[in-house]
Design an enzyme around this catalytic site. Sequence first.
Site, mmCIF file in Angstrom:
data_model
loop_
_atom_site.group_PDB
_atom_site.id
_atom_site.type_symbol
_atom_site.label_atom_id
_atom_site.label_comp_id
_atom_site.label_asym_id
_atom_site.label_seq_id
_atom_site.Cartn_x
_atom_site.Cartn_y
_atom_site.Cartn_z
ATOM 1 N N CYS A 1 4.464 22.380 -11.873
ATOM 2 C CA CYS A 1 3.933 21.834 -13.129
ATOM 3 C C CYS A 1 2.405 21.963 -13.192
ATOM 4 C CB CYS A 1 4.328 20.361 -13.278
ATOM 5 S SG CYS A 1 3.335 19.257 -12.265
ATOM 6 N N HIS B 1 0.814 -1.220 0.000
ATOM 7 C CA HIS B 1 0.000 0.000 0.000
ATOM 8 C C HIS B 1 0.848 1.271 0.000
ATOM 9 C CE1 HIS B 1 -3.632 -2.444 1.705
ATOM 10 N NE2 HIS B 1 -3.403 -2.679 0.437
#
Length: 252
Positions: free
Chosen positions: A155, A124
């Site tokens: 970005c 996980h």
Amino acid sequence: MAEADGDVTLDALRTALRSANSVFVLTGSGISAESGLPTFRGVGGLWRTHRVEELASPLGFARDPELVWTWYNERKAAHVRAQPNAGHYALARLEEAIGDFTLATQNVDSLHLRAGSKRVLELHGNLREARCTGCDARRRFDADGLPLDQIEHFCGGRFRPDIVWFGEPLPPAVWREAEAAAARADVILVAGTSAIVYPAAALATHYNERAFVAEVNPEPTAISGRVDCVLRSTAAELLPQLLGDLELPRPT
Ligand SMILES: NC(=O)c1ccc[n+]([C@@H]2O[C@H](COP(=O)([O-])OP(=O)(O)OC[C@H]3O[C@@H](n4cnc5c(N)ncnc54)[C@H](O)[C@@H]3O)[C@@H](O)[C@H]2O)c1
Ligand SMILES: [Zn+2]
């Protein structure tokens, strides 16, 4: 399935381990309970006041990234404060004695690695890195967590925890390795998981009908009726006890 006599079942597991070439271990949040980290269902804090989807899903993150990071930063601080317990250390010792050993964990607390385990598959994800949703850039973060004013990336994306959230696939390479390790194991040891979060839980019982499967858990679980031996004890008590009299040869 045998639950009646703890010593008999422990001996059965020891016998299986002594002749095992390949061992697969699956752990869940219960193994870190004795390190002071709350299990999924036994928790307080934000799990109690927020729905799981708000804190651990892509949609929740899109809605309120600061809330999600506040929650993960708190957890990260707790992980750093916590120490591996005797159960984590016992599994690291077991790895040294078995030629083909794989530990798959659902935990994101890094405690297996800190205890010295090497072949660790973090099903996980982990709370050591954040990754950008836009460009996949990565950055490490420490006990202080990710500063909330640094979530936005230039970005246009956002840094998110490198965690597998509800509704997301597991990292494919990690999952393939875990499946293969579960399938070839002679012994499967399942410790500290309720075995209800899929697909991770499937590793315990769905890939291998030949292996000797043992469960270490103080409470009954979804797989208790399907394993070869049930050890109703805590991980920090039972795993060192298991290793104590095992006298495994070191792999050559
Ligand atoms: N430490 C962590 O990284 C952490 C903490 C909470 C939740 N999670 C996430 O929560 C999800 C829940 O699944 P899960 O099965 O791991 O947790 P879970 O809460 O569903 O089950 C925990 C299990 O551990 C058992 N347990 C409690 N104390 C124990 C002990 N001392 N020794 C052995 N067993 C003990 C409980 O009886 C229970 O069956 C996973 O996806 C995991 O990623 C991770
Ligand atoms: Zn980016």
